[in-house]
Design a protein around this motif. Structure first.
Motif, PDB file in Angstrom:
ATOM      1  N   TYR A 151      58.983   3.945 -61.047  1.00 53.86           N
ATOM      2  CA  TYR A 151      59.249   2.848 -61.986  1.00 53.86           C
ATOM      3  C   TYR A 151      60.145   1.789 -61.348  1.00 53.86           C
ATOM      4  CZ  TYR A 151      57.267   5.840 -65.570  1.00 53.86           C
ATOM      5  OH  TYR A 151      56.410   6.614 -66.311  1.00 53.86           O
ATOM      6  N   ASP A 152      59.856   0.526 -61.686  1.00 59.29           N
ATOM      7  CA  ASP A 152      60.682  -0.579 -61.190  1.00 59.29           C
ATOM      8  C   ASP A 152      62.009  -0.664 -61.941  1.00 59.29           C
ATOM      9  OD1 ASP A 152      58.736  -1.821 -59.309  1.00 59.29           O
ATOM     10  OD2 ASP A 152      57.558  -2.036 -61.140  1.00 59.29           O
ATOM     11  N   GLY A 203      69.837   4.131 -75.749  1.00 60.31           N
ATOM     12  CA  GLY A 203      70.702   5.064 -76.441  1.00 60.31           C
ATOM     13  C   GLY A 203      71.642   4.314 -77.361  1.00 60.31           C
ATOM     14  N   GLY A 204      72.823   4.883 -77.592  1.00 60.89           N
ATOM     15  CA  GLY A 204      73.818   4.153 -78.374  1.00 60.89           C
ATOM     16  C   GLY A 204      74.052   2.789 -77.775  1.00 60.89           C
ATOM     17  N   ILE A 205      74.072   2.755 -76.439  1.00 54.01           N
ATOM     18  CA  ILE A 205      74.153   1.512 -75.670  1.00 54.01           C
ATOM     19  C   ILE A 205      72.941   1.461 -74.753  1.00 54.01           C
ATOM     20  CG2 ILE A 205      75.456   0.345 -73.832  1.00 54.01           C
ATOM     21  CD1 ILE A 205      78.013   1.473 -75.181  1.00 54.01           C
ATOM     22  N   ALA A 206      72.299   0.312 -74.664  1.00 56.11           N
ATOM     23  CA  ALA A 206      71.148   0.149 -73.773  1.00 56.11           C
ATOM     24  C   ALA A 206      71.642  -0.137 -72.361  1.00 56.11           C
ATOM     25  CB  ALA A 206      70.259  -0.992 -74.258  1.00 56.11           C
ATOM     26  N   ASN A 207      71.059   0.563 -71.390  1.00 55.71           N
ATOM     27  CA  ASN A 207      71.407   0.292 -69.997  1.00 55.71           C
ATOM     28  C   ASN A 207      70.160   0.293 -69.131  1.00 55.71           C
ATOM     29  OD1 ASN A 207      70.987   3.155 -69.235  1.00 55.71           O
ATOM     30  ND2 ASN A 207      72.848   3.490 -70.421  1.00 55.71           N
ATOM     31  N   VAL A 208      70.300  -0.249 -67.935  1.00 57.22           N
ATOM     32  CA  VAL A 208      69.161  -0.383 -67.032  1.00 57.22           C
ATOM     33  C   VAL A 208      69.593  -0.027 -65.621  1.00 57.22           C
ATOM     34  CG1 VAL A 208      69.639  -2.846 -66.567  1.00 57.22           C
ATOM     35  CG2 VAL A 208      67.314  -1.945 -66.246  1.00 57.22           C
ATOM     36  N   SER A 209      68.651   0.512 -64.842  1.00 53.94           N
ATOM     37  CA  SER A 209      68.876   0.673 -63.411  1.00 53.94           C
ATOM     38  C   SER A 209      67.602   0.287 -62.672  1.00 53.94           C
ATOM     39  CB  SER A 209      69.314   2.102 -63.066  1.00 53.94           C
ATOM     40  OG  SER A 209      68.225   2.980 -62.977  1.00 53.94           O
ATOM     41  N   PHE A 210      67.782  -0.241 -61.458  1.00 55.40           N
ATOM     42  CA  PHE A 210      66.658  -0.687 -60.638  1.00 55.40           C
ATOM     43  C   PHE A 210      67.141  -0.827 -59.196  1.00 55.40           C
ATOM     44  CE2 PHE A 210      68.822  -4.254 -62.571  1.00 55.40           C
ATOM     45  CZ  PHE A 210      69.062  -5.127 -61.517  1.00 55.40           C
ATOM     46  N   SER A 211      66.191  -0.906 -58.273  1.00 56.41           N
ATOM     47  CA  SER A 211      66.522  -1.089 -56.858  1.00 56.41           C
ATOM     48  C   SER A 211      66.203  -2.515 -56.447  1.00 56.41           C
ATOM     49  CB  SER A 211      65.741  -0.099 -55.986  1.00 56.41           C
ATOM     50  OG  SER A 211      66.150   1.227 -56.246  1.00 56.41           O
ATOM     51  N   GLN A 212      67.145  -3.125 -55.713  1.00 50.47           N
ATOM     52  CA  GLN A 212      66.970  -4.496 -55.246  1.00 50.47           C
ATOM     53  C   GLN A 212      67.661  -4.631 -53.894  1.00 50.47           C
ATOM     54  OE1 GLN A 212      68.844  -7.653 -57.608  1.00 50.47           O
ATOM     55  NE2 GLN A 212      66.991  -8.876 -57.398  1.00 50.47           N
ATOM     56  N   HIS A 265      55.464  -5.304 -63.184  1.00 54.19           N
ATOM     57  CA  HIS A 265      56.635  -4.444 -63.153  1.00 54.19           C
ATOM     58  C   HIS A 265      56.468  -3.284 -64.143  1.00 54.19           C
ATOM     59  CE1 HIS A 265      58.025  -8.287 -61.585  1.00 54.19           C
ATOM     60  NE2 HIS A 265      59.116  -7.707 -61.115  1.00 54.19           N
ATOM     61  N   ARG A 266      56.721  -2.056 -63.682  1.00 50.29           N
ATOM     62  CA  ARG A 266      56.658  -0.885 -64.570  1.00 50.29           C
ATOM     63  C   ARG A 266      58.055  -0.607 -65.121  1.00 50.29           C
ATOM     64  NH1 ARG A 266      53.740   4.236 -62.150  1.00 50.29           N
ATOM     65  NH2 ARG A 266      53.836   4.804 -64.370  1.00 50.29           N
ATOM     66  N   VAL A 267      58.130  -0.488 -66.442  1.00 48.61           N
ATOM     67  CA  VAL A 267      59.407  -0.278 -67.136  1.00 48.61           C
ATOM     68  C   VAL A 267      59.356   1.061 -67.850  1.00 48.61           C
ATOM     69  CG1 VAL A 267      61.007  -1.167 -68.863  1.00 48.61           C
ATOM     70  CG2 VAL A 267      59.660  -2.770 -67.476  1.00 48.61           C
ATOM     71  N   LEU A 268      60.232   1.986 -67.469  1.00 47.93           N
ATOM     72  CA  LEU A 268      60.337   3.273 -68.156  1.00 47.93           C
ATOM     73  C   LEU A 268      61.332   3.137 -69.296  1.00 47.93           C
ATOM     74  CD1 LEU A 268      59.739   6.357 -68.294  1.00 47.93           C
ATOM     75  CD2 LEU A 268      61.732   6.678 -66.814  1.00 47.93           C
ATOM     76  N   LEU A 269      60.903   3.482 -70.496  1.00 48.96           N
ATOM     77  CA  LEU A 269      61.734   3.341 -71.690  1.00 48.96           C
ATOM     78  C   LEU A 269      62.006   4.725 -72.277  1.00 48.96           C
ATOM     79  CD1 LEU A 269      62.716   0.641 -72.892  1.00 48.96           C
ATOM     80  CD2 LEU A 269      60.957   0.881 -74.639  1.00 48.96           C
TER      81      LEU A 269
END
Length: 357
Positions: free
Chosen positions: A156-157, A163-172, A280-284
């Motif tokens: 996944y990109d 969750g209680g708070i939304a967060n994101v991780s990705f490689s750049q 872009h693939r987004v894992l939710l």
């Protein structure tokens, strides 16, 4: 040779929907980590425990320490029951705990659930307290999941947890980056709770509401959203900058839910940099991934160049428990589990305390 570990992962989120307990097999093979979900359960908190966890930030030192110990004992007892029920033999337990304070700018982050009490009552080794070392090294102590995202979900990109708070991780640029985006279920569940529901089932109330532009503007106004990473959010910030604005607005609960979903989708869109020209693939994952209206809205905001993918329900619900099982495993092996590129610490580090029993 393949190397396998069997680990129980524990997670309690800021949305107070219960304690996630899950048992995983984690295998290192051909220089890759592979996971298998074996058994899962979510234990709904009693009203008394919910009240204690919600009010813990107002406790004096003695009261907080007592709750830290009693909640650790509760966790350990639940783990022991889980082990007996499934007749399993885990190598160890990895516990995130329940966050009471997260103010890294003040060098404070406290997760309730004493590891010694978990170990004593589960009769198993425990890895816990994942954030303190990173904060001592000048980092945010959060987010912690990115190394797990990178090694367990490399296809996944973007990995987004609602969750209680939304967060994101990705490689750049060959770096793993991550940060908290905005409050999510802390807002949605609070609104649903106000009309007697645990959550907004499938986002049906939100779908029935109408957009309140002035409220949306207030929710999007804080400078946090345009501040550069590394950055993270705590319950204290959410109360002051999001929940107070929602509570003060003179509109219906469906309208507030509808507008809050737009706020979340908009902030996620703003947070995702364009990495390449292909789709872009987004894992939710996380509880918000079950909110069909929010997922549809997010896909609408992101557009066709992004494919929002919600995996099987066990991954949606237990990915955070999986990640903390994996972080505990890296700590167990003496390998880095917290990245300075994510937290802003002075170095990558091996976070977590180990209690043997």
């Amino acid at each position: 040779m393949d190397t396998s570990y069997h680990v129980i992962g524990l997670m309690s989120g800021t949305s107070l929907d219960g304690l996630d307990i899950a048992y995983f097999r984690l295998t290192y093979t051909n220089e890759n980590w592979i996971y298998k979900i074996l058994h899962t359960n979510t234990l709904t908190y009693s009203d008394i425990l919910i009240e204690s966890l919600r009010d813990a930030e107002t406790y004096n030192a003695l009261e907080l320490i007592r709750l830290h110990h009693s909640y650790g004992k509760y966790i350990g007892q639940q783990v022991q029951r889980f082990v007996q029920q499934h007749e399993i033999r885990p190598d160890f337990v990895a516990s995130h705990g329940h966050t009471i304070f997260h103010q890294p700018e003040k060098h404070v982050s406290f997760q309730l659930g004493d590891g010694a009490y978990i170990a004593a009552n589960a009769c198993l080794p425990v890895v816990c307290d994942f954030r303190t070392l990173d904060i001592a090294l000048g980092g945010q102590g959060a987010p912690l999941v990115p190394i797990g995202d990178a090694l367990l979900f490399p296809e996944y990109d973007y990995c987004i947890n609602l969750g209680g708070i939304a967060n994101v991780s990705f490689s750049q640029n060959d770096k793993r980056l991550a940060f908290d985006i905005c409050a999510c279920n802390m807002l949605l569940n609070t609104l649903a709770n106000s009309v007697g529901n645990a959550y907004d089932n499938n986002g049906e109330m939100a779908r029935s509401g109408s957009l309140q532009p002035d409220l949306l503007q207030q929710l999007n106004a804080p400078v946090y959203f345009t501040a550069p990473a590394p950055k993270s959010l705590g319950k204290e910030w959410v109360l002051e900058h999001s929940l107070e604005a929602i509570a003060a607005h003179k509109s219906s609960i469906p309208d507030k839910l509808h507008t809050t979903c737009h706020h979340i989708a908009f902030q996620i869109k703003q947070a995702l940099p364009k990495l390449h020209e292909r789709q872009h693939r987004v894992l939710l994952t996380g509880g918000g991934a079950f909110n069909l209206y929010l997922v549809e809205l997010l896909q609408e905001y992101l557009g066709e160049q992004y494919s929002v993918e919600v995996p099987e329900p066990e991954v949606v619900s237990f990915k955070e428990a999986l990640i903390f099982a994996f972080l505990g495993l890296l700590r167990w092996r003496g390998e880095h589990n917290c990245l300075r590129s994510v937290t802003g610490a002075s170095q990558d580090n091996i976070g977590g305390s180990i209690y043997l029993c």
